[in-house]
Motif scaffolding. Sequence first.
Motif, PDB file in Angstrom:
ATOM      1  N   PHE A 276      28.788 -71.069 -13.212  1.00 42.93           N
ATOM      2  CA  PHE A 276      27.713 -71.023 -12.218  1.00 42.93           C
ATOM      3  C   PHE A 276      26.712 -69.939 -12.580  1.00 42.93           C
ATOM      4  O   PHE A 276      27.046 -68.929 -13.212  1.00 42.93           O
ATOM      5  CB  PHE A 276      28.260 -70.793 -10.802  1.00 42.93           C
ATOM      6  N   THR A 277      25.463 -70.150 -12.162  1.00 45.96           N
ATOM      7  CA  THR A 277      24.396 -69.159 -12.302  1.00 45.96           C
ATOM      8  C   THR A 277      23.726 -68.994 -10.944  1.00 45.96           C
ATOM      9  O   THR A 277      23.104 -69.922 -10.429  1.00 45.96           O
ATOM     10  CB  THR A 277      23.346 -69.596 -13.332  1.00 45.96           C
ATOM     11  N   LEU A 278      23.874 -67.809 -10.362  1.00 42.59           N
ATOM     12  CA  LEU A 278      23.241 -67.486  -9.083  1.00 42.59           C
ATOM     13  C   LEU A 278      21.990 -66.665  -9.353  1.00 42.59           C
ATOM     14  O   LEU A 278      22.042 -65.622 -10.017  1.00 42.59           O
ATOM     15  CB  LEU A 278      24.193 -66.697  -8.187  1.00 42.59           C
ATOM     16  N   THR A 279      20.848 -67.135  -8.859  1.00 46.03           N
ATOM     17  CA  THR A 279      19.580 -66.420  -8.997  1.00 46.03           C
ATOM     18  C   THR A 279      19.000 -66.170  -7.609  1.00 46.03           C
ATOM     19  O   THR A 279      18.817 -67.115  -6.831  1.00 46.03           O
ATOM     20  CB  THR A 279      18.571 -67.233  -9.825  1.00 46.03           C
ATOM     21  N   ALA A 478      32.293 -66.348  -1.864  1.00 49.79           N
ATOM     22  CA  ALA A 478      32.243 -67.790  -2.077  1.00 49.79           C
ATOM     23  C   ALA A 478      32.588 -68.542  -0.807  1.00 49.79           C
ATOM     24  O   ALA A 478      33.436 -68.119  -0.021  1.00 49.79           O
ATOM     25  CB  ALA A 478      33.203 -68.190  -3.191  1.00 49.79           C
ATOM     26  N   ASP A 479      31.921 -69.668  -0.627  1.00 52.98           N
ATOM     27  CA  ASP A 479      32.185 -70.556   0.502  1.00 52.98           C
ATOM     28  C   ASP A 479      32.267 -71.978  -0.041  1.00 52.98           C
ATOM     29  O   ASP A 479      31.253 -72.619  -0.296  1.00 52.98           O
ATOM     30  CB  ASP A 479      31.074 -70.431   1.543  1.00 52.98           C
ATOM     31  N   GLY A 480      33.508 -72.451  -0.261  1.00 55.99           N
ATOM     32  CA  GLY A 480      33.695 -73.800  -0.787  1.00 55.99           C
ATOM     33  C   GLY A 480      33.620 -73.890  -2.298  1.00 55.99           C
ATOM     34  O   GLY A 480      33.696 -74.981  -2.868  1.00 55.99           O
ATOM     35  N   LEU A 481      33.455 -72.767  -2.989  1.00 57.81           N
ATOM     36  CA  LEU A 481      33.426 -72.724  -4.449  1.00 57.81           C
ATOM     37  C   LEU A 481      34.529 -71.779  -4.907  1.00 57.81           C
ATOM     38  O   LEU A 481      34.572 -70.618  -4.493  1.00 57.81           O
ATOM     39  CB  LEU A 481      32.067 -72.227  -4.955  1.00 57.81           C
ATOM     40  N   ASP A 482      35.455 -72.283  -5.738  1.00 56.75           N
ATOM     41  CA  ASP A 482      36.614 -71.504  -6.177  1.00 56.75           C
ATOM     42  C   ASP A 482      36.226 -70.635  -7.374  1.00 56.75           C
ATOM     43  O   ASP A 482      36.414 -71.013  -8.536  1.00 56.75           O
ATOM     44  CB  ASP A 482      37.768 -72.445  -6.533  1.00 56.75           C
ATOM     45  N   VAL A 483      35.680 -69.458  -7.084  1.00 56.28           N
ATOM     46  CA  VAL A 483      35.195 -68.558  -8.129  1.00 56.28           C
ATOM     47  C   VAL A 483      36.365 -67.810  -8.759  1.00 56.28           C
ATOM     48  O   VAL A 483      37.266 -67.328  -8.059  1.00 56.28           O
ATOM     49  CB  VAL A 483      34.185 -67.545  -7.544  1.00 56.28           C
ATOM     50  N   ALA A 509      36.130 -79.107  -9.034  1.00 57.09           N
ATOM     51  CA  ALA A 509      34.942 -79.941  -9.184  1.00 57.09           C
ATOM     52  C   ALA A 509      33.649 -79.197  -8.894  1.00 57.09           C
ATOM     53  O   ALA A 509      32.581 -79.562  -9.367  1.00 57.09           O
ATOM     54  CB  ALA A 509      35.061 -81.169  -8.276  1.00 57.09           C
ATOM     55  N   GLY A 510      33.698 -78.166  -8.066  1.00 60.43           N
ATOM     56  CA  GLY A 510      32.495 -77.399  -7.751  1.00 60.43           C
ATOM     57  C   GLY A 510      31.799 -77.912  -6.513  1.00 60.43           C
ATOM     58  O   GLY A 510      31.940 -79.066  -6.117  1.00 60.43           O
ATOM     59  N   GLY A 511      31.033 -77.031  -5.877  1.00 60.66           N
ATOM     60  CA  GLY A 511      30.317 -77.347  -4.649  1.00 60.66           C
ATOM     61  C   GLY A 511      30.300 -76.126  -3.753  1.00 60.66           C
ATOM     62  O   GLY A 511      30.731 -75.036  -4.141  1.00 60.66           O
ATOM     63  N   GLY A 512      29.778 -76.284  -2.539  1.00 60.97           N
ATOM     64  CA  GLY A 512      29.771 -75.171  -1.600  1.00 60.97           C
ATOM     65  C   GLY A 512      28.582 -74.266  -1.769  1.00 60.97           C
ATOM     66  O   GLY A 512      27.472 -74.702  -2.121  1.00 60.97           O
ATOM     67  N   THR A 531      23.002 -72.450  -1.475  1.00 57.62           N
ATOM     68  CA  THR A 531      23.826 -73.651  -1.633  1.00 57.62           C
ATOM     69  C   THR A 531      23.784 -74.130  -3.083  1.00 57.62           C
ATOM     70  O   THR A 531      22.740 -74.095  -3.736  1.00 57.62           O
ATOM     71  CB  THR A 531      23.329 -74.763  -0.697  1.00 57.62           C
ATOM     72  N   ALA A 532      24.934 -74.619  -3.558  1.00 61.86           N
ATOM     73  CA  ALA A 532      25.054 -75.015  -4.959  1.00 61.86           C
ATOM     74  C   ALA A 532      24.446 -76.383  -5.218  1.00 61.86           C
ATOM     75  O   ALA A 532      24.493 -77.276  -4.365  1.00 61.86           O
ATOM     76  CB  ALA A 532      26.524 -75.020  -5.366  1.00 61.86           C
ATOM     77  N   THR A 533      23.881 -76.532  -6.416  1.00 65.54           N
ATOM     78  CA  THR A 533      23.437 -77.829  -6.925  1.00 65.54           C
ATOM     79  C   THR A 533      23.933 -77.957  -8.366  1.00 65.54           C
ATOM     80  O   THR A 533      24.065 -76.955  -9.075  1.00 65.54           O
ATOM     81  CB  THR A 533      21.898 -77.961  -6.921  1.00 65.54           C
ATOM     82  N   VAL A 534      24.215 -79.177  -8.795  1.00 66.99           N
ATOM     83  CA  VAL A 534      24.702 -79.405 -10.150  1.00 66.99           C
ATOM     84  C   VAL A 534      23.522 -79.547 -11.098  1.00 66.99           C
ATOM     85  O   VAL A 534      22.595 -80.317 -10.848  1.00 66.99           O
ATOM     86  CB  VAL A 534      25.590 -80.665 -10.216  1.00 66.99           C
TER      87      VAL A 534
END
Length: 777
Positions: A276-279, A478-483, A509-512, A531-534
């Motif tokens: 993941f990349t958080l900006t 994290a909320d719904g993403l298993d970091v 699978a990712g998400g959250g 919120t995450a996007t693929v």
Amino acid sequence: MLSSITTLRPEECPPVPDAGLGALSTARGNLPLESVDVTAAVSGLVAGVEVVQGFRNPHDVALEATYVFPLPDRAAVTAFRMEADGRVVEGVLKERGQARADYDQALAQGRRAAIAEEDRPDVFTIRVGNIVPGERVTVHLTLNQPLPYEDGAATFRFPLVVAPRYIPGTPLDGEQAGDGWSSDTDAAPDASRITPPVLLPGFPNPVRLSLAVSVDPAGLELREMCSSLHVVREEGTTVRLRPGERLDRDFVLRLLFDASTSLALAPDDDGEGGTFTLTVVPDPAPATTTPRNVVLVLDRSGSMAGWKMVAARRAAARIVDTLTSRDRFAVLSFDDVVEHPEKLGGGLVEASDRNRYRAVEHLARLEARGGTEMLDPLERAATLLAGASGDRVLVLVTDGQVGDEDRILKALGTRLRGVRVHTVGIDRAVNAGFLGRLAGLGGGRCELVESEDRLDEAMEHIHRRIGAPLVTDLSVEADGLDVITETVGHIGSIYPGVPLTVLGRYRGAGGGALTARGLDAAGRPWEHRVTATVAANPATRAIWARARLRTLEDRYATGSPWLEDEIVKTSLRYGVLCRFTAFVAADTRTVAEGGPGHRVIQPVEPPSGWGSPAPAAAPMRAVAYGGAPGGYGAPAGGPPAGYGGPPPSGAPRGYGGAPARSGPPPSGAPGGYGGVPAPAPSARRGRSQEPPREQLTEELERLRAAVSLPAAERLRMLQDLGSRLAALAAHLGGHAELAALAEELQAGGDVETLWRRAVEGLEALVRPVKRRPFWKR
């Protein structure tokens, strides 16, 4: 016995274009490296790059060629292959010792082979063995790199030359690690691997360079592209380097567009996890001003001579001028010795108007001289800040050209906890890898300045970072993403105009979503949920792995040797090159019985903007590298004239092997490399030296390329040009035409008139001058 001398007709001995002392020319060439081709594809804030190096054997026996070259310090090298005689051999990433053994075995058996190794985060070595006579071999490197972003601009920087580095310490006995001009020392045990020979000034352009960058904004609005050191051609959203450029300075391309807050997930191929990349782009809220303790450390060593010293003094003075009476500060300058303003003493003092004036007055008198003994001043700065309360900041202004990076990081690793370290790298071929690692110790900023034109913008960035951050004490929830927690590096703080970027790995699978939390400048809780996007970008995994490896390698360098196994495991698992692994490509076909009969290490260009080596710094000998006839560059077994080397036991030594001065340089004289005093101006007044036409040609081309800019910006360019020409005139010991043009440009006036005068003046200065034969001068 010689009985007669036959005079050759002019047509029998045509001159070699651009030839200089020590240059050779044969029908088959004189150096193994023929070409370097760089092709980059920028997508948003990520660049994918392929580097192709072409080698040719001009000799009559099988050849092994060695080339020491730079790559971006944050780039992840993920693939390597060799092509020759219609055959393609893919490289395999292995533990470094095993890769070397495979390479050596292939050469002994007469098979073609190539190996790629990392010696510093931004210095790499390629060896290509058993190139048969007349054959061409190409090697391909594939890499991905992130683009730093600040104040609406991303920067694609690609280095093209490894500049000479100062090597401290006592030479080691025994076999050397490499074939460079410096001996390995106790401070830099692999110094011989990072000090390739340097071509003599005036050597004909030996390598064909091509570089193209295609830009895809990836949904962002691209407003402008700017190249600062090279002349380029734009073809839509592709930028190409003009033909004939040399590998003597970094290529820098700035892309102006607006970044946005996002959380992008890049799943692995098996779907069992990803990167993941958080900006987070900060709001343009001003930070509150808190009292600061600032120690400014300025490099005044020999390699800083010329425009770099002028820019460094300006940068340091501007930092001092931004302080207020609520702050305390100290100024340290260094070469072989550490100095401070006499009227301020060696400790932290109040940043009053009087003290700031004394500091700036001291800085204005500094000239380049001596060697780059960097550890001592940084340790003194750490000691000063250790006893200070409140915000603690260390700012280092340097070109970073040292070879004992690991020793410095190890000594400072624990001493800089709680100190924000900012580095200002001033050079056209800066040691960005080391300066980035040093800034990383304190969660600070590394700002690179490749020209005086870039200085003002760079200092604005540093000024904001010296001030209080917008958000501190950051963490990610994290909320719904298993970091995977241990894969997330140091988060740092949020500063005005600088996005927060966090990379890490996740399971499943990712998400959250992810929420960044911290404290704002007033100490109130702050948070931002994204919120995450693929976004299926395979480069993300490699960039994260490279960052992870850098973190582990820095910990290793600062005293954690047990991390070697983890570093190797991480490198092999994610397929990213590091200092403990290497790519090796070995052909199965035998082409040269008995292995290579000749070995050559490719000399590199003198970095653009560096002054000519001091003539007295080292004797010049016609010595060939690898046994080739004639001189390619500096003497083998010793440093290139004027560029550096390890000091003799018990005595500091500057660039070029001459003892460094302990006192100031002659009044008004810019120091020579390595403490060899430059001739005093009075000794050079009789006949002004000719100005460097290459540098003035670059200035002329920069003006021609900027003719359509707004009047205010063109006027600023002319004033900056005037400052550079004035410095150059002073460096040459007085040059009437340069000085007059500089004074006219700095005085200001009508833009069109000044612009025309600048172009005409530069054209006259770069026009070839007929000189008397050297035996009559």
